[in-house]
Design a protein around this motif. Sequence first.
Motif, mmCIF file in Angstrom:
data_model
loop_
_atom_site.group_PDB
_atom_site.id
_atom_site.type_symbol
_atom_site.label_atom_id
_atom_site.label_comp_id
_atom_site.label_asym_id
_atom_site.label_seq_id
_atom_site.Cartn_x
_atom_site.Cartn_y
_atom_site.Cartn_z
ATOM 1 N N ALA A 71 5.212 -10.204 -51.737
ATOM 2 C CA ALA A 71 6.018 -9.877 -50.427
ATOM 3 C C ALA A 71 6.955 -11.095 -50.982
ATOM 4 N N LYS A 72 7.564 -11.882 -51.879
ATOM 5 C CA LYS A 72 8.646 -12.782 -52.251
ATOM 6 C C LYS A 72 9.451 -11.803 -52.826
ATOM 7 N N LYS A 73 9.579 -10.688 -53.023
ATOM 8 C CA LYS A 73 10.556 -9.398 -54.110
ATOM 9 C C LYS A 73 10.717 -8.760 -53.390
ATOM 10 N N LEU A 74 9.876 -8.251 -52.394
ATOM 11 C CA LEU A 74 10.873 -7.782 -50.915
ATOM 12 C C LEU A 74 11.259 -8.249 -49.776
ATOM 13 N N SER A 75 11.606 -9.566 -49.532
ATOM 14 C CA SER A 75 12.339 -10.277 -49.276
ATOM 15 C C SER A 75 13.219 -11.031 -49.894
ATOM 16 N N ARG A 76 13.851 -10.675 -51.339
ATOM 17 C CA ARG A 76 14.477 -11.156 -52.052
ATOM 18 C C ARG A 76 15.473 -10.074 -52.817
ATOM 19 N N ASN A 81 25.870 -4.669 -53.562
ATOM 20 C CA ASN A 81 25.694 -3.118 -52.953
ATOM 21 C C ASN A 81 24.045 -2.759 -52.114
ATOM 22 N N LEU A 82 25.395 -3.122 -50.794
ATOM 23 C CA LEU A 82 24.215 -2.414 -49.632
ATOM 24 C C LEU A 82 22.794 -0.993 -50.280
ATOM 25 N N LEU A 83 24.004 -0.246 -50.429
ATOM 26 C CA LEU A 83 23.416 1.453 -50.500
ATOM 27 C C LEU A 83 22.101 0.893 -51.401
ATOM 28 N N ALA A 84 22.518 0.207 -53.108
ATOM 29 C CA ALA A 84 21.827 -0.029 -54.062
ATOM 30 C C ALA A 84 20.061 -1.180 -53.322
ATOM 31 N N ASP A 85 21.046 -1.592 -52.599
ATOM 32 C CA ASP A 85 18.894 -2.275 -52.046
ATOM 33 C C ASP A 85 18.671 -1.649 -51.064
ATOM 34 N N ASN A 86 19.259 -1.329 -50.625
ATOM 35 C CA ASN A 86 18.530 -0.060 -49.382
ATOM 36 C C ASN A 86 17.659 0.670 -50.215
ATOM 37 N N GLU A 87 18.118 1.277 -51.764
ATOM 38 C CA GLU A 87 17.295 2.261 -52.192
ATOM 39 C C GLU A 87 16.428 1.974 -52.745
ATOM 40 N N GLU A 88 16.205 0.042 -53.008
ATOM 41 C CA GLU A 88 15.166 -0.438 -53.981
ATOM 42 C C GLU A 88 14.144 -0.423 -52.677
ATOM 43 N N PHE A 89 14.653 -1.395 -51.639
ATOM 44 C CA PHE A 89 12.959 -1.602 -50.655
ATOM 45 C C PHE A 89 13.093 -0.102 -50.318
ATOM 46 N N GLN A 90 13.459 0.954 -50.068
ATOM 47 C CA GLN A 90 12.928 2.865 -49.946
ATOM 48 C C GLN A 90 12.134 2.800 -51.159
ATOM 49 N N VAL A 114 2.796 -1.480 -49.384
ATOM 50 C CA VAL A 114 3.321 -1.841 -48.360
ATOM 51 C C VAL A 114 3.145 -1.108 -46.723
ATOM 52 N N VAL A 115 2.712 0.035 -47.243
ATOM 53 C CA VAL A 115 1.667 1.122 -45.822
ATOM 54 C C VAL A 115 0.547 1.474 -46.655
ATOM 55 N N ASP A 116 -0.219 1.852 -45.759
ATOM 56 C CA ASP A 116 -1.415 2.693 -46.588
ATOM 57 C C ASP A 116 -1.575 4.087 -46.051
ATOM 58 N N PHE A 117 -0.509 4.809 -46.187
ATOM 59 C CA PHE A 117 -0.162 6.041 -46.933
ATOM 60 C C PHE A 117 -1.688 7.040 -46.467
ATOM 61 N N GLU A 118 -2.881 6.475 -47.215
ATOM 62 C CA GLU A 118 -4.541 7.523 -47.227
ATOM 63 C C GLU A 118 -4.820 7.222 -45.626
ATOM 64 N N ASN A 119 -4.369 5.743 -45.204
ATOM 65 C CA ASN A 119 -5.097 5.804 -43.881
ATOM 66 C C ASN A 119 -4.147 4.932 -42.615
ATOM 67 N N PRO A 120 -3.244 6.668 -42.460
ATOM 68 C CA PRO A 120 -2.508 5.838 -41.921
ATOM 69 C C PRO A 120 -2.659 5.192 -40.540
ATOM 70 N N LEU A 121 -4.158 4.875 -40.093
ATOM 71 C CA LEU A 121 -4.745 3.834 -38.438
ATOM 72 C C LEU A 121 -5.352 3.197 -38.913
ATOM 73 N N ASN A 122 -4.209 2.044 -40.520
ATOM 74 C CA ASN A 122 -4.671 0.829 -40.801
ATOM 75 C C ASN A 122 -3.845 0.173 -40.579
ATOM 76 N N ASN A 123 -2.395 1.193 -40.834
ATOM 77 C CA ASN A 123 -0.737 0.090 -40.042
ATOM 78 C C ASN A 123 -0.641 0.436 -38.470
ATOM 79 N N GLU A 124 0.204 -0.271 -37.642
ATOM 80 C CA GLU A 124 0.771 -0.870 -36.388
ATOM 81 C C GLU A 124 1.879 -0.897 -36.566
#
Length: 152
Positions: A71-76, A81-90, A114-124
């Motif tokens: 979670a800290k990695k995601l927030s930091r 370089n905004l493009l590089a930041d967006n690519e890293e987050f993606q 970060v996202v449950d792609f296997e069980n999409p209903l686990n995401n809201e």
Amino acid sequence: MAKLCESAVEEMAIEELQSLGYTYIAGVDFAPDAPNSDRNSYSDILLISRLQSALLKINPTVPAEAVQRAAKKLSRIATSNLLADNEEFQKMLVDGVPVEYRKNGDIKGDYVHVVDFENPLNNEFLVVNQYTIVQNNNNKRTDVLLLRDMEK
């Protein structure tokens, strides 16, 4: 022909997203001074407590300490370089956040998803309007913002 004002378009977008299963929350409910807000200041973009709860739920085999580091990695992610930041987050959003932790005396490498792609209903998902972010003395307010609800 009747003119559409910006607020009417915003309301139509929210209604359409609600019909698709999104939960609506007004941006003022995420203001730092709102009761039970997940933000300490307007500079907080991620809703960290919701994020940590969701990461723990969809990564039950990963120790809580490793999930908190993810979670800290995601927030930091913040370089000049905004493009590089967006690519890293993606990349982390799709592949997971790489973490290491000790298990049975060995160091184990793993990914916190970060996202449950296997069980999409686990995401809201949330639709939020008028979400305010202040960074570098710039006040930004989104008309409509889509968030992955981190409490389901």
